[in-house]
Design a protein around this motif. Structure first.
Motif, PDB file in Angstrom:
ATOM      1  N   MET A   1       0.828  -1.173   0.000  1.00 11.83           N
ATOM      2  CA  MET A   1       0.000   0.000   0.000  1.00 11.83           C
ATOM      3  C   MET A   1       0.879   1.245   0.000  1.00 11.83           C
ATOM      4  N   GLU A   2       0.486   2.191  -0.823  1.00 10.19           N
ATOM      5  CA  GLU A   2       1.210   3.450  -0.906  1.00 10.19           C
ATOM      6  C   GLU A   2       0.377   4.545  -0.241  1.00 10.19           C
ATOM      7  N   PRO A   3       0.692   4.906   0.999  1.00  4.45           N
ATOM      8  CA  PRO A   3      -0.131   5.880   1.723  1.00  4.45           C
ATOM      9  C   PRO A   3      -0.175   7.256   1.070  1.00  4.45           C
ATOM     10  N   ASP A   4       0.861   7.631   0.330  1.00  6.99           N
ATOM     11  CA  ASP A   4       0.901   8.952  -0.300  1.00  6.99           C
ATOM     12  C   ASP A   4       0.262   8.967  -1.685  1.00  6.99           C
ATOM     13  N   ASP A   5      -0.201   7.818  -2.146  1.00  8.21           N
ATOM     14  CA  ASP A   5      -0.829   7.711  -3.463  1.00  8.21           C
ATOM     15  C   ASP A   5      -2.178   8.416  -3.450  1.00  8.21           C
ATOM     16  N   THR A   6      -2.556   8.991  -4.592  1.00  5.73           N
ATOM     17  CA  THR A   6      -3.868   9.633  -4.700  1.00  5.73           C
ATOM     18  C   THR A   6      -4.980   8.603  -4.856  1.00  5.73           C
ATOM     19  N   VAL A   7      -4.611   7.371  -5.174  1.00  6.72           N
ATOM     20  CA  VAL A   7      -5.591   6.291  -5.306  1.00  6.72           C
ATOM     21  C   VAL A   7      -5.953   5.803  -3.906  1.00  6.72           C
ATOM     22  N   PRO A   8      -7.245   5.725  -3.585  1.00  4.40           N
ATOM     23  CA  PRO A   8      -7.654   5.265  -2.257  1.00  4.40           C
ATOM     24  C   PRO A   8      -7.129   3.857  -1.954  1.00  4.40           C
ATOM     25  N   PRO A   9      -6.843   3.579  -0.682  1.00  5.85           N
ATOM     26  CA  PRO A   9      -6.311   2.269  -0.307  1.00  5.85           C
ATOM     27  C   PRO A   9      -7.177   1.095  -0.776  1.00  5.85           C
ATOM     28  N   SER A  10      -8.491   1.246  -0.728  1.00  5.48           N
ATOM     29  CA  SER A  10      -9.354   0.137  -1.157  1.00  5.48           C
ATOM     30  C   SER A  10      -9.142  -0.170  -2.640  1.00  5.48           C
ATOM     31  N   GLN A  11      -8.944   0.867  -3.453  1.00  3.39           N
ATOM     32  CA  GLN A  11      -8.701   0.650  -4.884  1.00  3.39           C
ATOM     33  C   GLN A  11      -7.299   0.098  -5.140  1.00  3.39           C
ATOM     34  N   GLN A  12      -6.330   0.532  -4.327  1.00  2.33           N
ATOM     35  CA  GLN A  12      -4.984  -0.037  -4.441  1.00  2.33           C
ATOM     36  C   GLN A  12      -5.025  -1.532  -4.146  1.00  2.33           C
ATOM     37  N   LEU A  13      -5.801  -1.903  -3.142  1.00  2.57           N
ATOM     38  CA  LEU A  13      -5.927  -3.306  -2.760  1.00  2.57           C
ATOM     39  C   LEU A  13      -6.624  -4.110  -3.855  1.00  2.57           C
ATOM     40  N   VAL A  14      -7.692  -3.546  -4.432  1.00  6.05           N
ATOM     41  CA  VAL A  14      -8.374  -4.213  -5.538  1.00  6.05           C
ATOM     42  C   VAL A  14      -7.396  -4.442  -6.686  1.00  6.05           C
ATOM     43  N   ALA A  15      -6.625  -3.421  -7.043  1.00  7.69           N
ATOM     44  CA  ALA A  15      -5.664  -3.548  -8.146  1.00  7.69           C
ATOM     45  C   ALA A  15      -4.627  -4.629  -7.846  1.00  7.69           C
ATOM     46  N   ALA A  16      -4.128  -4.659  -6.624  1.00  8.38           N
ATOM     47  CA  ALA A  16      -3.127  -5.661  -6.247  1.00  8.38           C
ATOM     48  C   ALA A  16      -3.700  -7.073  -6.325  1.00  8.38           C
ATOM     49  N   LEU A  17      -4.935  -7.239  -5.867  1.00  3.62           N
ATOM     50  CA  LEU A  17      -5.557  -8.570  -5.920  1.00  3.62           C
ATOM     51  C   LEU A  17      -5.888  -8.965  -7.359  1.00  3.62           C
ATOM     52  N   LEU A  18      -6.335  -7.997  -8.171  1.00  2.00           N
ATOM     53  CA  LEU A  18      -6.581  -8.291  -9.583  1.00  2.00           C
ATOM     54  C   LEU A  18      -5.281  -8.704 -10.280  1.00  2.00           C
ATOM     55  N   ASP A  19      -4.190  -8.029  -9.951  1.00  2.00           N
ATOM     56  CA  ASP A  19      -2.892  -8.398 -10.521  1.00  2.00           C
ATOM     57  C   ASP A  19      -2.505  -9.815 -10.112  1.00  2.00           C
ATOM     58  N   ALA A  20      -2.716 -10.152  -8.849  1.00  2.00           N
ATOM     59  CA  ALA A  20      -2.382 -11.499  -8.360  1.00  2.00           C
ATOM     60  C   ALA A  20      -3.218 -12.558  -9.085  1.00  2.00           C
ATOM     61  N   ILE A  21      -4.463 -12.229  -9.369  1.00  2.00           N
ATOM     62  CA  ILE A  21      -5.329 -13.168 -10.085  1.00  2.00           C
ATOM     63  C   ILE A  21      -4.927 -13.240 -11.551  1.00  2.00           C
ATOM     64  N   ALA A  22      -4.683 -12.092 -12.174  1.00  2.00           N
ATOM     65  CA  ALA A  22      -4.326 -12.053 -13.597  1.00  2.00           C
ATOM     66  C   ALA A  22      -3.027 -12.794 -13.880  1.00  2.00           C
ATOM     67  N   THR A  23      -2.079 -12.736 -12.942  1.00  2.00           N
ATOM     68  CA  THR A  23      -0.784 -13.396 -13.151  1.00  2.00           C
ATOM     69  C   THR A  23      -0.780 -14.858 -12.725  1.00  2.00           C
ATOM     70  N   GLY A  24      -1.872 -15.298 -12.105  1.00  2.00           N
ATOM     71  CA  GLY A  24      -1.950 -16.692 -11.680  1.00  2.00           C
ATOM     72  C   GLY A  24      -1.435 -16.948 -10.278  1.00  2.00           C
ATOM     73  N   ALA A  25      -1.037 -15.890  -9.566  1.00  2.00           N
ATOM     74  CA  ALA A  25      -0.602 -16.075  -8.175  1.00  2.00           C
ATOM     75  C   ALA A  25      -1.780 -16.531  -7.307  1.00  2.00           C
ATOM     76  N   LEU A  26      -2.979 -16.080  -7.673  1.00  2.00           N
ATOM     77  CA  LEU A  26      -4.220 -16.573  -7.061  1.00  2.00           C
ATOM     78  C   LEU A  26      -5.029 -17.224  -8.170  1.00  2.00           C
ATOM     79  N   THR A  27      -5.536 -18.411  -7.926  1.00  2.00           N
ATOM     80  CA  THR A  27      -6.279 -19.143  -8.953  1.00  2.00           C
ATOM     81  C   THR A  27      -7.668 -19.527  -8.448  1.00  2.00           C
ATOM     82  N   ALA A  28      -8.490 -19.998  -9.372  1.00  2.00           N
ATOM     83  CA  ALA A  28      -9.863 -20.378  -9.045  1.00  2.00           C
ATOM     84  C   ALA A  28      -9.897 -21.320  -7.847  1.00  2.00           C
ATOM     85  N   GLY A  29     -10.763 -20.987  -6.903  1.00  2.00           N
ATOM     86  CA  GLY A  29     -10.911 -21.802  -5.702  1.00  2.00           C
ATOM     87  C   GLY A  29     -10.037 -21.382  -4.545  1.00  2.00           C
TER      88      GLY A  29
END
Length: 122
Positions: A1-29
């Motif tokens: 999390m980047e506290p000084d980012d203009t993007v709200p923390p909840s959106q930063q977290l969504v982006a990080a989780l989407l990246d983890a899913i898109a790259t296969g770090a998190l998979t179905a189930g």
């Protein structure tokens, strides 16, 4: 999390989780961490994680099971990849537009893009 980012923390977290899913770090189930565990891990309020999980659920990349947790859906990778690509292209187009307005030539930008796609040797 980047506290000084203009993007709200909840959106930063969504982006990080989407990246983890898109790259296969998190998979179905796969089960996501509990709200409390993830909040402690990334240093945000539990309500921030709850909002992120709700946003991911609206996108169709996770689902919740009462008393069991939050899990990655079967179609999550396709959705995550599409969402992140769309967001990335918006940012890329903005950056390219700014560079062109600043007088940078197209060949310089293309060379830089090619340099970024060359695998880094270790």
């Amino acid at each position: 999390m980047e506290p000084d980012d203009t993007v709200p923390p909840s959106q930063q977290l969504v982006a990080a989780l989407l990246d983890a899913i898109a790259t296969g770090a998190l998979t179905a189930g796969d089960q996501l961490p509990t709200v409390r565990a993830l909040a402690n891990e990334v240093g945000v309020n539990a309500n921030t994680v709850k909002k992120s999980y709700r946003d991911l659920q609206k996108l169709g990349v996770v689902y919740g099971r009462n008393g069991r947790g939050v899990f990655v859906t079967v179609r999550a990778r396709d959705v995550a990849t599409a969402v992140r690509l769309a967001e990335t292209l918006v940012d890329f187009r903005k950056a390219a537009s700014l560079a062109m307005r600043a007088g940078h030539v197209e060949t310089l930008l293309l060379d830089e893009l090619r340099r970024l796609t060359v695998p880094v040797s270790s």
